[in-house]
Motif scaffolding. Sequence first.
Motif, short mmCIF file in Angstrom:
data_model
loop_
_atom_site.label_atom_id
_atom_site.label_comp_id
_atom_site.label_asym_id
_atom_site.label_seq_id
_atom_site.Cartn_x
_atom_site.Cartn_y
_atom_site.Cartn_z
N SER A 146 9.83 -67.60 -3.75
CA SER A 146 11.21 -66.53 -3.51
C SER A 146 11.76 -67.12 -2.02
CB SER A 146 10.21 -65.38 -3.17
OG SER A 146 9.89 -64.95 -4.43
N PRO A 147 13.05 -66.96 -2.15
CA PRO A 147 13.76 -67.13 -0.89
C PRO A 147 13.58 -66.03 -0.02
CG PRO A 147 15.41 -66.36 -2.68
CD PRO A 147 13.80 -66.40 -3.19
N THR A 148 13.45 -66.50 1.26
CA THR A 148 13.36 -65.31 2.60
C THR A 148 14.32 -65.40 3.57
OG1 THR A 148 11.63 -66.56 3.68
CG2 THR A 148 10.81 -65.01 2.11
N ARG A 149 15.32 -66.51 3.25
CA ARG A 149 16.50 -66.71 4.19
C ARG A 149 17.43 -67.17 3.21
NH1 ARG A 149 13.77 -70.53 8.10
NH2 ARG A 149 15.11 -72.26 7.02
N ALA A 150 18.94 -66.94 3.30
CA ALA A 150 19.98 -67.39 2.52
C ALA A 150 19.85 -68.82 2.29
CB ALA A 150 21.26 -66.97 2.98
N ASP A 151 19.49 -69.67 3.06
CA ASP A 151 19.55 -71.12 3.06
C ASP A 151 18.33 -71.68 2.20
OD1 ASP A 151 17.96 -70.69 5.72
OD2 ASP A 151 17.50 -72.81 5.04
N HIS A 152 17.70 -70.52 1.94
CA HIS A 152 16.57 -71.19 0.80
C HIS A 152 16.91 -70.78 -0.82
CE1 HIS A 152 13.40 -69.48 3.69
NE2 HIS A 152 13.58 -70.71 3.87
N LEU A 153 18.19 -70.34 -0.93
CA LEU A 153 18.57 -70.14 -2.28
C LEU A 153 19.05 -71.58 -2.81
CD1 LEU A 153 20.98 -67.00 -1.57
CD2 LEU A 153 18.90 -67.27 -3.05
N ALA A 229 5.44 -71.10 -6.29
CA ALA A 229 5.09 -72.35 -5.83
C ALA A 229 6.36 -73.35 -5.50
CB ALA A 229 4.34 -73.06 -6.97
N PRO A 230 6.13 -74.07 -4.49
CA PRO A 230 7.02 -75.09 -3.99
C PRO A 230 6.84 -76.19 -4.97
CG PRO A 230 5.05 -75.27 -2.49
CD PRO A 230 4.86 -74.15 -3.71
N ASN A 231 7.85 -77.15 -5.00
CA ASN A 231 7.89 -78.36 -6.12
C ASN A 231 6.54 -79.16 -5.57
OD1 ASN A 231 10.13 -77.55 -7.16
ND2 ASN A 231 11.24 -78.03 -5.63
N GLY A 254 -2.72 -81.79 13.83
CA GLY A 254 -1.90 -83.22 13.71
C GLY A 254 -0.43 -82.99 13.46
N GLU A 255 0.45 -84.06 13.07
CA GLU A 255 2.01 -83.93 12.89
C GLU A 255 2.17 -83.38 11.60
OE1 GLU A 255 3.85 -87.61 13.68
OE2 GLU A 255 2.59 -88.02 15.31
N ASP A 256 3.58 -82.74 11.34
CA ASP A 256 3.79 -82.41 10.23
C ASP A 256 2.94 -81.13 9.71
OD1 ASP A 256 6.17 -83.89 9.80
OD2 ASP A 256 5.36 -85.54 8.75
N GLN A 257 2.59 -80.57 10.77
CA GLN A 257 1.73 -79.38 10.51
C GLN A 257 2.63 -77.88 11.01
OE1 GLN A 257 -2.13 -79.65 12.04
NE2 GLN A 257 -2.79 -81.17 10.41
N ILE A 258 2.61 -76.99 10.08
CA ILE A 258 3.14 -75.86 10.68
C ILE A 258 2.11 -74.81 11.06
CG2 ILE A 258 4.61 -73.75 9.91
CD1 ILE A 258 6.33 -75.51 8.39
N HIS A 276 9.12 -73.80 2.13
CA HIS A 276 10.30 -74.19 1.88
C HIS A 276 10.51 -75.22 2.56
CE1 HIS A 276 12.38 -71.18 -0.97
NE2 HIS A 276 11.95 -70.43 -0.52
N GLU A 277 10.20 -75.06 4.07
CA GLU A 277 10.50 -76.33 5.02
C GLU A 277 9.53 -77.43 4.67
OE1 GLU A 277 10.31 -74.85 8.81
OE2 GLU A 277 9.71 -76.59 9.81
N LEU A 278 8.41 -77.22 4.35
CA LEU A 278 7.46 -78.31 4.03
C LEU A 278 7.87 -79.11 2.79
CD1 LEU A 278 3.96 -76.60 4.99
CD2 LEU A 278 5.11 -78.66 6.06
N ASP A 279 8.47 -78.15 1.87
CA ASP A 279 8.82 -78.75 0.51
C ASP A 279 9.90 -79.69 0.81
OD1 ASP A 279 8.10 -78.74 -2.28
OD2 ASP A 279 9.54 -76.98 -2.68
N ARG A 280 10.67 -79.62 1.80
CA ARG A 280 12.06 -80.42 1.88
C ARG A 280 11.76 -81.84 2.59
NH1 ARG A 280 15.83 -75.53 4.36
NH2 ARG A 280 16.21 -74.73 2.49
N LEU A 281 10.44 -82.10 3.01
CA LEU A 281 9.94 -83.20 3.75
C LEU A 281 9.52 -84.57 2.40
CD1 LEU A 281 7.61 -81.78 6.44
CD2 LEU A 281 9.89 -82.43 6.65
N GLY A 282 9.35 -83.73 1.22
CA GLY A 282 8.94 -84.90 0.20
C GLY A 282 7.52 -85.25 0.28
#
Length: 313
Positions: A146-153, A229-231, A254-258, A276-282
């Motif tokens: 689900s989107p929780t910000r407009a830029d997640h759409l 679910a993310p991709n 470590g790195e790339d951890q939120i 959403h943010e982690l999903d964009r990292l591929g």
Amino acid sequence: MKIQPPTKDAIRQAAEAIRRGELIAMPTETVYGLAADALNPDAVRKTFAAKGRPADNPLIVHLSDLGDVEFVAREFPPLARKLAEAFWPGPLTLILPKRREVPQEVSAGLDSVGVRVPSHPVALALIRASGRPISAPSANPFMALSPTRADHLDPRILERVALVLDGGPCEVGLESTVVDVRGPEVIVLRPGRISVEDLEAIVGPVSIADSSETKGAKLAPGQYRRHYAPNTPVRLVDRLGPNDKGIALGVATGEDQIVLPDDPVAFGASLYASLHELDRLGLEEILIQSPPHRPEWVAVWDRLRRAATSAED
Ligand code: TXA
Ligand code: MG
């Protein structure tokens, strides 16, 4: 531009689009919704098409006022009214007997209808300006986050809406608590920010539906084992190692951890945005440090289990 700040003029335009039978992405306090005129079957069908959602998964109808429940529900039992008075406007959806005026498309052929009064001022303004009850599933493609910000759409959703009202980040971050209030006992169909404890403080003991697909299918349609679910595949682990990428609880290793707070409300509020943010990292895989198995975490656990279920499971 399709994405607009929620000025008076943008809300008026969005309301006109709703009345014409078009779709709007609107912010609510839980997640962004894909809004349509709930009394217009064609508009509602567009919602299902835009999401790629199966027709047997009912939509929630959003009202601006508790007093409007009678326009969509045949009955408003005393227990339901008590909950509405306690938690509306807010992230609680009540399943009530449906009135015939609400098209079958909304309720996926059921005799019931899910109703809520959201607390987000932009959602309330849009419902009032359109003068219609508004059906709104989360504004994501079927099964996705689900989107929780407009830029997640997702672009697939963006291309189907007349306008996006950008109300900033959603405060709750998880979908509403859904409760069936038609019988003598209140049954929780989907856990959320309004907890079992919150409900019990108002109406006494409540029960929790088994939402597994086999047993819960009839009671809680639309509760799929894989969902939200993310991709990128998600895996739950006890602890993140120094090379693990994903979501850590309380402290990074470590790195790339939120790092999300070790608190269920704050964790839930940022979970989808983090995914959403982690999903964009591929990444090959997103690891999530398991939170405690305690009652106050049930809404978060419900989403984590579904996010971590792979399509083949
Ligand atoms: O927080 C929310 O509830 C968000 C915002 C936009 O309001 N909406 C949302 O809608 O999460 P959606 O369509 O993604 O999830 C609605 C779920 C359905 O999948 C189903 O589980 C339950 O609510 N539901 C809706 N109507 C129902 C009904 N008549 N009987 C049983 N469950 C119902
Ligand atoms: Mg949804």
